[in-house]
Design a protein around this motif. Structure first.
Motif, PDB file in Angstrom:
ATOM      1  N   PHE A   5       0.826  -1.209   0.000  1.00  0.00           N
ATOM      2  CA  PHE A   5       0.000   0.000   0.000  1.00  0.00           C
ATOM      3  C   PHE A   5       0.865   1.268   0.000  1.00  0.00           C
ATOM      4  O   PHE A   5       0.474   2.289  -0.569  1.00  0.00           O
ATOM      5  CB  PHE A   5      -0.976  -0.005   1.187  1.00  0.00           C
ATOM      6  CG  PHE A   5      -2.115  -0.980   1.029  1.00  0.00           C
ATOM      7  CD1 PHE A   5      -2.276  -1.732  -0.133  1.00  0.00           C
ATOM      8  CD2 PHE A   5      -3.043  -1.159   2.050  1.00  0.00           C
ATOM      9  CE1 PHE A   5      -3.317  -2.639  -0.285  1.00  0.00           C
ATOM     10  CE2 PHE A   5      -4.096  -2.054   1.912  1.00  0.00           C
ATOM     11  CZ  PHE A   5      -4.236  -2.797   0.752  1.00  0.00           C
ATOM     12  N   ASP A  29     -10.402  -2.235  -4.772  1.00  0.00           N
ATOM     13  CA  ASP A  29      -9.774  -3.491  -4.353  1.00  0.00           C
ATOM     14  C   ASP A  29      -9.518  -4.369  -5.580  1.00  0.00           C
ATOM     15  O   ASP A  29     -10.372  -4.471  -6.463  1.00  0.00           O
ATOM     16  CB  ASP A  29     -10.683  -4.222  -3.350  1.00  0.00           C
ATOM     17  CG  ASP A  29      -9.954  -5.323  -2.599  1.00  0.00           C
ATOM     18  OD1 ASP A  29      -9.793  -5.193  -1.375  1.00  0.00           O
ATOM     19  OD2 ASP A  29      -9.536  -6.312  -3.237  1.00  0.00           O
ATOM     20  N   ILE A  30      -8.360  -5.015  -5.606  1.00  0.00           N
ATOM     21  CA  ILE A  30      -7.982  -5.825  -6.764  1.00  0.00           C
ATOM     22  C   ILE A  30      -8.833  -7.093  -6.865  1.00  0.00           C
ATOM     23  O   ILE A  30      -8.960  -7.679  -7.945  1.00  0.00           O
ATOM     24  CB  ILE A  30      -6.470  -6.175  -6.683  1.00  0.00           C
ATOM     25  CG1 ILE A  30      -5.915  -6.496  -8.064  1.00  0.00           C
ATOM     26  CG2 ILE A  30      -6.197  -7.308  -5.702  1.00  0.00           C
ATOM     27  CD1 ILE A  30      -4.393  -6.519  -8.123  1.00  0.00           C
ATOM     28  N   ASN A  86     -10.291  -5.059   9.074  1.00  0.00           N
ATOM     29  CA  ASN A  86      -9.864  -6.331   9.639  1.00  0.00           C
ATOM     30  C   ASN A  86      -8.588  -6.147  10.462  1.00  0.00           C
ATOM     31  O   ASN A  86      -7.751  -5.322  10.117  1.00  0.00           O
ATOM     32  CB  ASN A  86      -9.610  -7.339   8.516  1.00  0.00           C
ATOM     33  CG  ASN A  86     -10.851  -7.581   7.667  1.00  0.00           C
ATOM     34  OD1 ASN A  86     -11.958  -7.544   8.179  1.00  0.00           O
ATOM     35  ND2 ASN A  86     -10.660  -7.818   6.379  1.00  0.00           N
TER      36      ASN A  86
HETATM   37  P1  5GP Z   1      -7.317  -7.367   4.284  1.00  0.00           P
HETATM   38  O1  5GP Z   1      -7.448  -8.827   3.993  1.00  0.00           O
HETATM   39  O2  5GP Z   1      -5.916  -7.034   4.791  1.00  0.00           O
HETATM   40  O3  5GP Z   1      -8.386  -6.816   5.164  1.00  0.00           O
HETATM   41  O4  5GP Z   1      -7.506  -6.621   2.911  1.00  0.00           O
HETATM   42  C1  5GP Z   1      -6.480  -6.489   1.975  1.00  0.00           C
HETATM   43  C2  5GP Z   1      -7.149  -6.203   0.664  1.00  0.00           C
HETATM   44  O5  5GP Z   1      -6.169  -5.738  -0.243  1.00  0.00           O
HETATM   45  C3  5GP Z   1      -7.785  -7.438   0.033  1.00  0.00           C
HETATM   46  O6  5GP Z   1      -9.189  -7.220  -0.126  1.00  0.00           O
HETATM   47  C4  5GP Z   1      -7.060  -7.586  -1.286  1.00  0.00           C
HETATM   48  O7  5GP Z   1      -7.889  -8.004  -2.347  1.00  0.00           O
HETATM   49  C5  5GP Z   1      -6.487  -6.206  -1.514  1.00  0.00           C
HETATM   50  N1  5GP Z   1      -5.261  -6.179  -2.284  1.00  0.00           N
HETATM   51  C6  5GP Z   1      -4.193  -6.995  -2.133  1.00  0.00           C
HETATM   52  N2  5GP Z   1      -3.219  -6.663  -3.003  1.00  0.00           N
HETATM   53  C7  5GP Z   1      -3.702  -5.625  -3.725  1.00  0.00           C
HETATM   54  C8  5GP Z   1      -3.147  -4.834  -4.790  1.00  0.00           C
HETATM   55  O8  5GP Z   1      -2.014  -5.027  -5.235  1.00  0.00           O
HETATM   56  N3  5GP Z   1      -3.931  -3.846  -5.285  1.00  0.00           N
HETATM   57  C9  5GP Z   1      -5.190  -3.596  -4.806  1.00  0.00           C
HETATM   58  N4  5GP Z   1      -5.866  -2.613  -5.356  1.00  0.00           N
HETATM   59  N5  5GP Z   1      -5.737  -4.308  -3.799  1.00  0.00           N
HETATM   60  C10 5GP Z   1      -4.999  -5.303  -3.268  1.00  0.00           C
END
Ligand code: 5GP
Length: 120
Positions: A5, A29-30, A86
């Protein structure tokens, strides 16, 4: 510790950015879990909710301000939406730079969790 990030903030890796100001950045989100799914992050790298300090109150409050602003701009304010953050493994956190998930575009169930399958 730098995460992906931080790289998105610094434009070292691409993201579909929907909002930015001095304090925060929001991008799609990706791997969207709803028709509209953006992550709202502070530019200050805070690893988890546990690492939020008293001096961060304005930054954290700002994330919710931005969530409401984005929801209104995209027309989800009346129908409703969900904002979740989270924390650590059991909370499902995978990126250790705090982020609010803004999910919208469909009715959501409650409780929100699904058990993650343990392998092995
Ligand atoms: P967490 O699981 O930590 O609450 O959420 C992390 C979020 O980051 C996930 O929903 C995942 O899809 C998103 N994410 C992970 N890598 C990337 C990325 O490289 N780009 C974007 N835009 N989102 C990402």
């Amino acid at each position: 510790m730098e995460t992906l990030f931080t790289k998105i903030i610094n434009r070292e890796i691409p993201a579909d950015i929907v909002y930015e100001d001095d304090i925060s950045l929001a991008f799609k989100d990706i791997s969207p879990q709803a028709p509209f799914h953006v992550l709202i992050i502070p530019k200050k790298p805070i690893a988890t909710i546990n690492d939020i300090e008293e001096g961060d109150r304005e930054v954290i409050g700002h994330l919710y301000y931005v969530a409401g602003k984005i929801a209104k701009e995209h027309g989800f304010d009346e129908a409703g939406y969900r904002v979740v953050m989270n924390c650590n493994n059991d909370g499902g956190q995978t990126v250790y730079h705090i982020h609010a998930h803004l999910l919208a575009g469909k009715p959501m169930g409650w409780p929100p969790y699904t058990d993650r399958l343990k392998v092995g």
